[in-house]
Design a protein around this motif. Structure first.
Motif, PDB file in Angstrom:
ATOM      1  N   VAL A   1       0.825  -1.230  -0.016  1.00  0.00           N
ATOM      2  CA  VAL A   1      -0.050   0.167  -0.011  1.00  0.00           C
ATOM      3  C   VAL A   1       0.957   1.227   0.128  1.00  0.00           C
ATOM      4  O   VAL A   1       0.507   2.246  -0.308  1.00  0.00           O
ATOM      5  N   GLU A   2       1.915   1.299   0.760  1.00  0.00           N
ATOM      6  CA  GLU A   2       2.745   2.310   0.878  1.00  0.00           C
ATOM      7  C   GLU A   2       3.435   2.592  -0.470  1.00  0.00           C
ATOM      8  O   GLU A   2       3.554   3.880  -0.902  1.00  0.00           O
ATOM      9  N   GLU A   3       3.649   1.801  -1.237  1.00  0.00           N
ATOM     10  CA  GLU A   3       4.261   1.895  -2.491  1.00  0.00           C
ATOM     11  C   GLU A   3       3.371   2.154  -3.741  1.00  0.00           C
ATOM     12  O   GLU A   3       3.561   2.977  -4.628  1.00  0.00           O
ATOM     13  N   TYR A   4       2.270   1.524  -3.641  1.00  0.00           N
ATOM     14  CA  TYR A   4       1.214   1.722  -4.752  1.00  0.00           C
ATOM     15  C   TYR A   4       0.143   2.281  -4.443  1.00  0.00           C
ATOM     16  O   TYR A   4      -0.835   2.428  -5.304  1.00  0.00           O
ATOM     17  N   GLY A   5      -0.162   2.624  -3.114  1.00  0.00           N
ATOM     18  CA  GLY A   5      -1.548   3.133  -2.728  1.00  0.00           C
ATOM     19  C   GLY A   5      -2.553   2.372  -3.060  1.00  0.00           C
ATOM     20  O   GLY A   5      -2.532   1.097  -2.684  1.00  0.00           O
ATOM     21  N   ALA A   6      -4.048   2.786  -2.703  1.00  0.00           N
ATOM     22  CA  ALA A   6      -5.106   2.139  -2.363  1.00  0.00           C
ATOM     23  C   ALA A   6      -5.440   1.115  -3.552  1.00  0.00           C
ATOM     24  O   ALA A   6      -6.037  -0.125  -3.351  1.00  0.00           O
ATOM     25  N   GLU A   7      -4.981   1.478  -4.670  1.00  0.00           N
ATOM     26  CA  GLU A   7      -5.363   0.476  -5.993  1.00  0.00           C
ATOM     27  C   GLU A   7      -4.203  -0.564  -6.093  1.00  0.00           C
ATOM     28  O   GLU A   7      -3.729  -0.581  -7.347  1.00  0.00           O
ATOM     29  N   TRP A   8      -3.576  -0.946  -5.122  1.00  0.00           N
ATOM     30  CA  TRP A   8      -2.238  -1.700  -5.100  1.00  0.00           C
ATOM     31  C   TRP A   8      -2.595  -2.932  -5.983  1.00  0.00           C
ATOM     32  O   TRP A   8      -1.559  -3.193  -6.733  1.00  0.00           O
ATOM     33  N   GLU A   9      -3.829  -3.418  -5.843  1.00  0.00           N
ATOM     34  CA  GLU A   9      -3.795  -4.766  -6.579  1.00  0.00           C
ATOM     35  C   GLU A   9      -3.808  -4.619  -8.049  1.00  0.00           C
ATOM     36  O   GLU A   9      -2.874  -5.452  -8.712  1.00  0.00           O
ATOM     37  N   SER A  10      -4.428  -3.661  -8.751  1.00  0.00           N
ATOM     38  CA  SER A  10      -4.297  -3.817  -9.899  1.00  0.00           C
ATOM     39  C   SER A  10      -2.811  -3.070 -10.564  1.00  0.00           C
ATOM     40  O   SER A  10      -2.386  -3.496 -11.353  1.00  0.00           O
ATOM     41  N   ARG A  11      -2.227  -2.084  -9.714  1.00  0.00           N
ATOM     42  CA  ARG A  11      -0.937  -1.534 -10.472  1.00  0.00           C
ATOM     43  C   ARG A  11       0.192  -2.716 -10.045  1.00  0.00           C
ATOM     44  O   ARG A  11       1.090  -2.840 -10.737  1.00  0.00           O
ATOM     45  N   LEU A  12       0.134  -3.351  -8.981  1.00  0.00           N
ATOM     46  CA  LEU A  12       1.180  -4.449  -8.436  1.00  0.00           C
ATOM     47  C   LEU A  12       0.799  -5.631  -9.797  1.00  0.00           C
ATOM     48  O   LEU A  12       2.012  -6.143 -10.311  1.00  0.00           O
ATOM     49  N   THR A  13      -0.438  -5.977  -9.995  1.00  0.00           N
ATOM     50  CA  THR A  13      -0.695  -6.964 -10.916  1.00  0.00           C
ATOM     51  C   THR A  13       0.216  -6.420 -12.408  1.00  0.00           C
ATOM     52  O   THR A  13       0.600  -7.544 -12.982  1.00  0.00           O
ATOM     53  N   LYS A  14      -0.038  -5.298 -12.653  1.00  0.00           N
ATOM     54  CA  LYS A  14       0.607  -4.776 -14.063  1.00  0.00           C
ATOM     55  C   LYS A  14       2.244  -5.033 -13.971  1.00  0.00           C
ATOM     56  O   LYS A  14       2.879  -4.988 -15.022  1.00  0.00           O
ATOM     57  N   GLU A  15       2.741  -4.790 -13.019  1.00  0.00           N
ATOM     58  CA  GLU A  15       4.311  -4.494 -12.769  1.00  0.00           C
ATOM     59  C   GLU A  15       4.970  -5.947 -12.787  1.00  0.00           C
ATOM     60  O   GLU A  15       6.104  -6.084 -13.038  1.00  0.00           O
ATOM     61  N   ILE A  16       4.403  -7.162 -12.279  1.00  0.00           N
ATOM     62  CA  ILE A  16       5.094  -8.187 -11.975  1.00  0.00           C
ATOM     63  C   ILE A  16       5.270  -9.238 -13.216  1.00  0.00           C
ATOM     64  O   ILE A  16       4.356  -9.141 -14.132  1.00  0.00           O
ATOM     65  N   ASP A  17       6.469  -9.898 -12.969  1.00  0.00           N
ATOM     66  CA  ASP A  17       6.531 -11.062 -14.156  1.00  0.00           C
ATOM     67  C   ASP A  17       6.299 -12.352 -13.643  1.00  0.00           C
ATOM     68  O   ASP A  17       6.249 -13.359 -14.585  1.00  0.00           O
ATOM     69  N   ASP A  18       6.198 -12.459 -12.700  1.00  0.00           N
ATOM     70  CA  ASP A  18       6.051 -13.739 -11.579  1.00  0.00           C
ATOM     71  C   ASP A  18       4.847 -13.768 -10.721  1.00  0.00           C
ATOM     72  O   ASP A  18       4.688 -12.447 -10.257  1.00  0.00           O
ATOM     73  N   PRO A  19       4.301 -14.850 -10.323  1.00  0.00           N
ATOM     74  CA  PRO A  19       3.272 -14.565  -9.339  1.00  0.00           C
ATOM     75  C   PRO A  19       3.786 -14.152  -8.082  1.00  0.00           C
ATOM     76  O   PRO A  19       5.106 -14.426  -7.894  1.00  0.00           O
ATOM     77  N   VAL A  20       3.270 -13.460  -7.213  1.00  0.00           N
ATOM     78  CA  VAL A  20       3.536 -12.876  -5.938  1.00  0.00           C
ATOM     79  C   VAL A  20       2.619 -12.980  -5.125  1.00  0.00           C
ATOM     80  O   VAL A  20       1.284 -12.914  -5.070  1.00  0.00           O
TER      81      VAL A  20
END
Ligand code: ASN
Length: 313
Positions: free
Chosen positions: A183-202
């Motif tokens: 949340v600190e890094e991506y804010g409240a919309e973390w799920e969609s933002r993180l999903t766009k950035e990753i190359d492997d499951p997290v």
């Protein structure tokens, strides 16, 4: 928007069939993997007095809860098998899994996410005395094994879906991130933002939600987890569980969850018959959507259940 079978063109039917082949291999691989690891396969139920409250849950958007009366009693369609898992795992089946239909009448605007269906199948499993470490081992093993097998045995299908190169075999161990840090890094919309950035499951851990996920009474940290896959999002959620009566009651009261809807669970907990466990549930259609690179989750359902649309079948 995905169309029902009777409205697909020849070309679309061919794509549907190819997705169906990948789906069949996925189900075959997953069920075998769980059976081989000593899990008992429980058939699902549809109507019960008790089911998942799905509340409070940051991701839930339920427009209507399906309840009906049979034999003079109120029953609900399964929102998830969580209550059944806790009871079954504590009593007869220390390691169990089930493929269960989950009915979640999502708000109609969720059709646009391409990631929600108002009926879907969850591969739910639970391990008595389990931990995140154990669940993680099982999940990472099946996900990497599955992708590997599909890339070998469903090569032509993945190629015709233009997915062979895009679907990399994930490398275990998958990264684990704490929700607070995310949340600190991506804010409240973390799920969609993180999903766009990753190359492997997290893995994302420590997510405030329903009473049955374990929360440390002192630190307030939740021992639960979601698994996100690149470009698509959450395909699994799970937790180590609460099992102590006092804790469960306190959380139900805190969250405004009706205790009378969980009478049996509370009775077993009060009798010290609930046991510690951990588990998770994999959204099967979501997993397949990611594997095949679907445009909408309804595409991987033989009978799509897109929020806001009622179909003949
Ligand atoms: N299957 C999830 C779990 O095991 C619960 C859910 O679907 N809400 O925690």
């Amino acid at each position: 928007m995905p169309k029902p079978l009777e409205r697909l063109s020849e070309e679309e039917l061919a794509r549907k069939r190819v997705i169906g082949r990948v789906s069949t291999s996925t189900l075959s691989f997953l069920t075998r993997a769980f059976v081989e690891q000593g899990f008992d396969w429980l058939l699902p139920v549809v109507l019960s007095k008790s089911t998942d409250p799905l509340w409070p849950d940051p991701g839930a958007s339920i427009e209507k809860r399906v309840e009906t009366e049979i034999y003079g009693e109120t029953v609900r369609t399964t929102l998830s098998m969580i209550v059944h898992k806790l009871v079954a795992c504590s009593t007869a089946y220390p390691r169990l899994f089930s493929l269960s239909p989950n009915v979640r009448i999502e708000k109609r605007e969720r059709s646009a996410t391409g990631w929600h269906a108002y009926e879907f199948t969850q591969l739910d499993f639970e391990v008595r005395g389990g931990s995140f470490g154990q669940v993680r081992g099982v999940v990472e093993g099946v996900v990497t094994g599955l992708v590997d097998v599909l890339k070998r045995e469903r090569r032509d299908e993945l190629m015709s879906l233009s997915r062979l190169d895009g679907l990399g075999t994930p490398r275990a161990p998958f990264k684990v991130m704490d929700r607070e840090e995310v949340v600190e890094e991506y804010g409240a919309e973390w799920e969609s933002r993180l999903t766009k950035e990753i190359d492997d499951p997290v893995w994302v851990t420590n997510i405030p939600r329903e009473f049955y996920d374990f929360q440390d009474p002192v630190s307030g940290v939740w021992d639960n987890y979601d698994l996100l896959v690149p470009r698509y999002g959450e395909v699994l959620s799970g937790a180590r569980r609460e099992w102590e009566y006092e804790r469960i009651v306190a959380k139900m009261e805190r969250d405004g969850v009706k205790k009378e809807n969980f009478a049996l669970l509370l009775q077993l907990a009060a009798g010290r018959r609930l046991r510690p466990s951990a588990g998770a549930g994999i959204g099967v259609e979501r997993l397949v959507s990611w594997l095949v690179g679907a445009r909408h989750i309804g595409e991987v359902q033989p009978f799509p259940k897109v929020p806001g649309t009622v179909y003949d079948l």
